[in-house]
Design a protein around this motif. Structure first.
Motif, PDB file in Angstrom:
ATOM      1  N   GLU A  79       1.975  -6.077   9.533  1.00  0.00           N
ATOM      2  CA  GLU A  79       2.485  -7.397   9.914  1.00  0.00           C
ATOM      3  C   GLU A  79       3.386  -7.978   8.829  1.00  0.00           C
ATOM      4  O   GLU A  79       4.303  -8.750   9.121  1.00  0.00           O
ATOM      5  CB  GLU A  79       1.324  -8.368  10.175  1.00  0.00           C
ATOM      6  N   GLU A  80       3.108  -7.602   7.582  1.00  0.00           N
ATOM      7  CA  GLU A  80       3.905  -8.106   6.473  1.00  0.00           C
ATOM      8  C   GLU A  80       5.213  -7.318   6.341  1.00  0.00           C
ATOM      9  O   GLU A  80       6.032  -7.635   5.487  1.00  0.00           O
ATOM     10  CB  GLU A  80       3.072  -8.000   5.181  1.00  0.00           C
ATOM     11  N   GLY A  81       5.388  -6.298   7.178  1.00  0.00           N
ATOM     12  CA  GLY A  81       6.654  -5.575   7.187  1.00  0.00           C
ATOM     13  C   GLY A  81       6.616  -4.179   6.587  1.00  0.00           C
ATOM     14  O   GLY A  81       7.668  -3.600   6.310  1.00  0.00           O
ATOM     15  N   ALA A  82       5.416  -3.632   6.370  1.00  0.00           N
ATOM     16  CA  ALA A  82       5.347  -2.261   5.854  1.00  0.00           C
ATOM     17  C   ALA A  82       5.905  -1.290   6.889  1.00  0.00           C
ATOM     18  O   ALA A  82       5.732  -1.491   8.086  1.00  0.00           O
ATOM     19  CB  ALA A  82       3.909  -1.881   5.528  1.00  0.00           C
ATOM     20  N   GLU A  83       6.571  -0.269   6.379  1.00  0.00           N
ATOM     21  CA  GLU A  83       7.152   0.730   7.243  1.00  0.00           C
ATOM     22  C   GLU A  83       6.075   1.630   7.844  1.00  0.00           C
ATOM     23  O   GLU A  83       6.164   2.043   8.999  1.00  0.00           O
ATOM     24  CB  GLU A  83       8.126   1.584   6.420  1.00  0.00           C
ATOM     25  N   ASP A  84       5.084   1.953   7.015  1.00  0.00           N
ATOM     26  CA  ASP A  84       4.017   2.852   7.451  1.00  0.00           C
ATOM     27  C   ASP A  84       2.836   2.747   6.497  1.00  0.00           C
ATOM     28  O   ASP A  84       2.951   2.141   5.422  1.00  0.00           O
ATOM     29  CB  ASP A  84       4.514   4.304   7.498  1.00  0.00           C
ATOM     30  N   PHE A  85       1.726   3.310   6.923  1.00  0.00           N
ATOM     31  CA  PHE A  85       0.505   3.271   6.120  1.00  0.00           C
ATOM     32  C   PHE A  85      -0.057   4.690   6.096  1.00  0.00           C
ATOM     33  O   PHE A  85      -0.400   5.238   7.136  1.00  0.00           O
ATOM     34  CB  PHE A  85      -0.484   2.310   6.781  1.00  0.00           C
ATOM     35  N   LEU A  86      -0.135   5.304   4.893  1.00  0.00           N
ATOM     36  CA  LEU A  86      -0.645   6.674   4.795  1.00  0.00           C
ATOM     37  C   LEU A  86      -2.032   6.683   4.191  1.00  0.00           C
ATOM     38  O   LEU A  86      -2.294   5.987   3.217  1.00  0.00           O
ATOM     39  CB  LEU A  86       0.274   7.509   3.887  1.00  0.00           C
ATOM     40  N   LEU A  87      -2.922   7.507   4.765  1.00  0.00           N
ATOM     41  CA  LEU A  87      -4.247   7.658   4.177  1.00  0.00           C
ATOM     42  C   LEU A  87      -4.211   8.726   3.096  1.00  0.00           C
ATOM     43  O   LEU A  87      -3.622   9.789   3.289  1.00  0.00           O
ATOM     44  CB  LEU A  87      -5.265   8.041   5.251  1.00  0.00           C
ATOM     45  N   LYS A  88      -4.893   8.441   2.000  1.00  0.00           N
ATOM     46  CA  LYS A  88      -4.993   9.431   0.936  1.00  0.00           C
ATOM     47  C   LYS A  88      -6.182  10.346   1.224  1.00  0.00           C
ATOM     48  O   LYS A  88      -7.162   9.899   1.810  1.00  0.00           O
ATOM     49  CB  LYS A  88      -5.231   8.726  -0.404  1.00  0.00           C
ATOM     50  N   PRO A  89      -6.172  11.597   0.787  1.00  0.00           N
ATOM     51  CA  PRO A  89      -5.123  12.205  -0.029  1.00  0.00           C
ATOM     52  C   PRO A  89      -3.867  12.489   0.784  1.00  0.00           C
ATOM     53  O   PRO A  89      -3.939  12.969   1.906  1.00  0.00           O
ATOM     54  CB  PRO A  89      -5.754  13.524  -0.507  1.00  0.00           C
ATOM     55  N   VAL A  90      -2.728  12.139   0.171  1.00  0.00           N
ATOM     56  CA  VAL A  90      -1.457  12.296   0.861  1.00  0.00           C
ATOM     57  C   VAL A  90      -1.070  13.775   0.873  1.00  0.00           C
ATOM     58  O   VAL A  90      -1.194  14.470  -0.128  1.00  0.00           O
ATOM     59  CB  VAL A  90      -0.374  11.446   0.154  1.00  0.00           C
ATOM     60  N   GLN A  91      -0.622  14.219   2.031  1.00  0.00           N
ATOM     61  CA  GLN A  91      -0.237  15.619   2.173  1.00  0.00           C
ATOM     62  C   GLN A  91       1.258  15.752   2.379  1.00  0.00           C
ATOM     63  O   GLN A  91       1.906  14.828   2.868  1.00  0.00           O
ATOM     64  CB  GLN A  91      -0.978  16.226   3.364  1.00  0.00           C
ATOM     65  N   PRO A  92       1.789  16.916   2.005  1.00  0.00           N
ATOM     66  CA  PRO A  92       3.234  17.132   2.165  1.00  0.00           C
ATOM     67  C   PRO A  92       3.725  16.842   3.586  1.00  0.00           C
ATOM     68  O   PRO A  92       4.800  16.253   3.742  1.00  0.00           O
ATOM     69  CB  PRO A  92       3.398  18.613   1.809  1.00  0.00           C
ATOM     70  N   SER A  93       2.955  17.214   4.590  1.00  0.00           N
ATOM     71  CA  SER A  93       3.415  17.001   5.972  1.00  0.00           C
ATOM     72  C   SER A  93       3.529  15.515   6.301  1.00  0.00           C
ATOM     73  O   SER A  93       4.447  15.093   7.002  1.00  0.00           O
ATOM     74  CB  SER A  93       2.490  17.685   6.967  1.00  0.00           C
ATOM     75  N   ASP A  94       2.618  14.676   5.765  1.00  0.00           N
ATOM     76  CA  ASP A  94       2.689  13.224   5.997  1.00  0.00           C
ATOM     77  C   ASP A  94       4.003  12.683   5.461  1.00  0.00           C
ATOM     78  O   ASP A  94       4.672  11.875   6.103  1.00  0.00           O
ATOM     79  CB  ASP A  94       1.584  12.469   5.220  1.00  0.00           C
ATOM     80  N   VAL A  95       4.304  13.128   4.223  1.00  0.00           N
ATOM     81  CA  VAL A  95       5.463  12.573   3.534  1.00  0.00           C
ATOM     82  C   VAL A  95       6.773  13.062   4.146  1.00  0.00           C
ATOM     83  O   VAL A  95       7.700  12.280   4.327  1.00  0.00           O
ATOM     84  CB  VAL A  95       5.397  12.894   2.028  1.00  0.00           C
ATOM     85  N   SER A  96       6.847  14.343   4.510  1.00  0.00           N
ATOM     86  CA  SER A  96       8.122  14.825   5.054  1.00  0.00           C
ATOM     87  C   SER A  96       8.397  14.198   6.415  1.00  0.00           C
ATOM     88  O   SER A  96       9.523  13.829   6.721  1.00  0.00           O
ATOM     89  CB  SER A  96       8.177  16.347   5.115  1.00  0.00           C
ATOM     90  N   ARG A  97       7.340  14.009   7.203  1.00  0.00           N
ATOM     91  CA  ARG A  97       7.500  13.339   8.498  1.00  0.00           C
ATOM     92  C   ARG A  97       8.032  11.934   8.313  1.00  0.00           C
ATOM     93  O   ARG A  97       8.947  11.476   8.991  1.00  0.00           O
ATOM     94  CB  ARG A  97       6.124  13.255   9.194  1.00  0.00           C
ATOM     95  N   LEU A  98       7.431  11.246   7.349  1.00  0.00           N
ATOM     96  CA  LEU A  98       7.792   9.875   7.057  1.00  0.00           C
ATOM     97  C   LEU A  98       9.227   9.760   6.565  1.00  0.00           C
ATOM     98  O   LEU A  98      10.018   8.960   7.063  1.00  0.00           O
ATOM     99  CB  LEU A  98       6.833   9.371   5.969  1.00  0.00           C
ATOM    100  N   CYS A  99       9.577  10.614   5.583  1.00  0.00           N
ATOM    101  CA  CYS A  99      10.900  10.530   4.974  1.00  0.00           C
ATOM    102  C   CYS A  99      11.995  10.890   5.972  1.00  0.00           C
ATOM    103  O   CYS A  99      13.056  10.281   5.973  1.00  0.00           O
ATOM    104  CB  CYS A  99      10.978  11.415   3.740  1.00  0.00           C
ATOM    105  N   ASN A 100      11.724  11.884   6.791  1.00  0.00           N
ATOM    106  CA  ASN A 100      12.710  12.238   7.813  1.00  0.00           C
ATOM    107  C   ASN A 100      13.009  11.053   8.716  1.00  0.00           C
ATOM    108  O   ASN A 100      14.145  10.814   9.111  1.00  0.00           O
ATOM    109  CB  ASN A 100      12.226  13.422   8.664  1.00  0.00           C
ATOM    110  N   ARG A 101      11.990  10.291   9.030  1.00  0.00           N
ATOM    111  CA  ARG A 101      12.164   9.150   9.919  1.00  0.00           C
ATOM    112  C   ARG A 101      12.876   8.003   9.219  1.00  0.00           C
ATOM    113  O   ARG A 101      13.769   7.379   9.762  1.00  0.00           O
ATOM    114  CB  ARG A 101      10.782   8.679  10.382  1.00  0.00           C
TER     115      ARG A 101
END
Lengths: 172, 145
Positions: free
Chosen positions: A147-169
């Motif tokens: 609601e405050e405007g975050a682009e996304d929320f990732l649960l840790k431990p962060v994995q490479p697939s989470d980040v590449s999906r996010l960055c591509n978007r």
């Protein structure tokens, strides 16, 4: 001393500027290394800092001046000059040119949520996407950040697939 | 030829670490990141930071439990921090023993916490020793090529 690994030297500045620059914020040295490694393997430039305060300093580009002053003054004098020098008097400010901020939620002094708010409240910075990471899956926390405007929320431990999906978007 | 034998030894060692629950899927993710070529030394860097962090944190917890009045909130914050970093590198046994610690913190039970810390430290020392063997083998392989 601030960690400004992402800003690069004179020669590589032009090439480096072509890559998206991600600012990672986490008080855990382990998590900083993990998120930096994941981002770098996806060919992003990464600057990792350990607090919201340092993140805001970088976003305000005080860091660039620190690097320039370092060439002229001995370190200790440089550090004390920086403490006295108000940001408003620093000339020749360049944007740190951050394309995305990825921050831990739970940090001492300033949480990732508080950092998110400060970024979104700033006319200069509010366009930068902010991603929150947390080891805890708390729905109300996630909602509040989104609601405050975050682009996304990732649960840790962060994995490479989470980040590449996010960055591509977000970044391409 | 020596390199091949060492590589087999390393693979067997890592496989046994997974089988015994020292490592979980997160470690595998980090290994794959290193293996794809763009981040040499990434795993040893991250595990090294984890080992330093765990040594520091277990020391701090021991210090807190030694005080006449135990600050259980600080103990909890430290255990939480260690749980996070162990999860991030895939050090599963350390992560699990952090989770077990939580019930003793909840009960504000000093003796229970002291015991939980001893268990945590054992898991950490075992994990550290396994990681050290892993890195020694990697260095030997490196020296061969």
């Amino acid at each position: 001393m601030m960690s400004c690994k992402g800003l690069g030297g004179e020669g590589s500045a032009a090439a480096a500027a072509a890559l998206p620059h991600v600012l990672a914020v986490d008080d855990s040295s382990v998590d900083r290394a993990v998120i930096s490694g994941i981002l770098r393997s996806s060919k992003f430039r990464v600057t990792a800092v350990d607090s919201g305060k340092r993140a805001l300093e970088l976003l305000g580009s005080v860091c660039v001046i620190f690097l320039n002053l370092n060439l002229l003054l001995p370190f200790r004098l440089c550090a004390s000059v920086l403490h006295v020098l108000p940001i408003t008097f620093v000339l020749g400010l360049q944007e740190a040119n951050v394309s995305m901020i990825i921050t831990d939620y739970w940090m001492p002094e300033m949480t990732g949520y508080e950092l998110l708010k400060k970024v979104k409240e700033s006319s200069k910075l509010k366009g930068i996407p902010v991603v929150i990471m947390s080891s805890e899956n708390v729905p109300t926390r996630i909602t509040r950040c989104m609601e405050e405007g975050a682009e996304d929320f990732l649960l840790k431990p962060v994995q490479p697939s989470d980040v590449s999906r996010l960055c591509n978007r977000v970044l391409r | 030829m020596a390199a091949v034998a060492l590589k087999n030894q390393l693979n067997a060692h890592i496989a046994s670490m997974f089988a015994a629950g020292f490592l979980d899927k997160q470690f595998q993710e980090l290994q794959m990141l290193q293996d794809d070529g763009s981040s040499p030394g990434f795993v040893s860097e991250v595990v090294g930071l984890f080992i330093d962090d765990a040594e520091k944190i277990t020391g701090l917890i021991a210090g807190l439990l030694d005080q006449p009045v135990v600050d259980f909130d600080k103990v909890d914050a430290l255990v939480h921090q260690l749980k996070g970093s162990s999860a991030s590198v895939g050090a599963q046994r350390v992560k699990l023993s952090c989770e077990q610690f939580h019930s003793y913190y909840e009960a504000k039970n000093r003796d229970g916490c002291v015991m939980a810390l001893a268990l945590l430290r054992n898991e950490f020392y075992d994990s550290r020793s396994k990681f050290q063997t892993m890195f020694q083998l990697e260095q030997q392989i490196e020296a061969c090529s």
